[in-house]
Design an enzyme around this catalytic site. Structure first.
Site, mmCIF file in Angstrom:
data_model
loop_
_atom_site.group_PDB
_atom_site.id
_atom_site.type_symbol
_atom_site.label_atom_id
_atom_site.label_comp_id
_atom_site.label_asym_id
_atom_site.label_seq_id
_atom_site.Cartn_x
_atom_site.Cartn_y
_atom_site.Cartn_z
ATOM 1 N N CYS A 125 28.841 -28.984 -68.482
ATOM 2 C CA CYS A 125 29.922 -29.353 -67.667
ATOM 3 C C CYS A 125 29.933 -30.905 -67.170
ATOM 4 O O CYS A 125 31.021 -31.308 -67.121
ATOM 5 C CB CYS A 125 29.148 -28.613 -66.181
ATOM 6 N N HIS A 194 25.333 -27.809 -61.432
ATOM 7 C CA HIS A 194 26.576 -27.718 -61.869
ATOM 8 C C HIS A 194 27.806 -28.758 -61.348
ATOM 9 O O HIS A 194 27.564 -28.731 -60.211
ATOM 10 C CB HIS A 194 27.009 -26.217 -61.704
ATOM 11 N N HIS A 205 35.990 -26.261 -65.252
ATOM 12 C CA HIS A 205 34.180 -26.194 -65.356
ATOM 13 C C HIS A 205 33.973 -25.452 -66.662
ATOM 14 O O HIS A 205 34.701 -24.972 -67.289
ATOM 15 C CB HIS A 205 33.565 -25.952 -64.040
#
Length: 233
Positions: A125, A194, A205
């Site tokens: 990510c 994240h 993402h």
């Protein structure tokens, strides 16, 4: 080449894990230097032990990276191409079962933002965030050093404490999201593990073990969000 025999034997001994090593120039002779693979998913990727890398560099000039593909053909994967570009060294790849070799060298390869496979520390990510900012805003973000494993990272994620050092500030509650803002989220974790990019009501993402994608900023993702940040440098 004798070094290829040594590398092939190393690959066979490590099968079904990926073997990894370095090709050295020692007084004009090529020598294979085997290294330990520290990756927790060693059947599909590799992380060269930093201690081995230092020992190799003290032994001779590092002129190439060598690793195996025990399952797939000896062709550079997307993650291979990205890492090759980052290291600026040619790569030799061998499949120990069929004893076939492949070769790849830095050529300016840039991975697509959408549809890239997830590989910890290579295409994850934060890698997606860095690539988006470089491509869309011509901003080179700092690459945070990650722990060796994802499990270690999930115990102590570093997004919040590293954000300001990368040029981001936290948004105030009354501030509305703008394109390019970062959303730090908790995904199957109690910690913010994240990061996503806000884009016109969607998020770009890269979740673990999925392809990178753009999808609506849904109620579920909103509930997962624990921090909103904007580039301010």
């Amino acid at each position: 080449m004798f070094w290829k025999e040594e590398a092939l034997n190393h690959a066979k001994s490590e099968d079904p894990k990926e073997s990894c090593g370095l090709l050295l120039n020692i007084k004009g002779k090529e020598k294979y230097y085997p290294c330990r693979n520290l990756s927790m998913t060693s059947h599909q990727c590799f992380i060269i032990d930093p201690e081995d890398y230092v020992k190799a560099s003290n032994t001779g000039e590092i002129i190439a990276v060598v690793h195996s593909h025990p399952i797939t053909p000896a062709i550079a994967s997307q993650a291979d191409k990205i890492s090759c570009e980052q290291g600026n060294l040619p790569w030799h790849i061998v499949n120990p079962k069929v004893e076939k070799w492949g070769y790849y060298k830095p050529c300016g390869y840039k991975p697509p933002l959408l549809g890239r496979p997830w590989v910890w520390g290579v295409t994850d990510c934060w890698s997606l965030v860095r690539d988006w900012y470089k491509e869309k805003k011509e901003i080179q973000l700092r690459d945070w050093e990650r722990p060796t494993t994802l499990e270690e990272f999930n115990k102590d994620p570093m997004f919040q404490r590293c954000a300001w050092r990368t040029g981001f500030r936290q948004l105030r509650p009354e501030e509305k999201l703008e394109n390019g803002d970062l959303l730090f989220m908790s995904i199957l974790s109690n910690n913010l593990n994240h990061v996503a990019i806000f884009l016109n009501g969607d998020v770009l993402h890269h979740l673990t073990d999925r392809l990178s994608c753009k999808e609506p900023y849904s109620q579920w993702l909103l509930k997962c969000t624990g921090g909103r940040y904007r580039y301010a440098s």
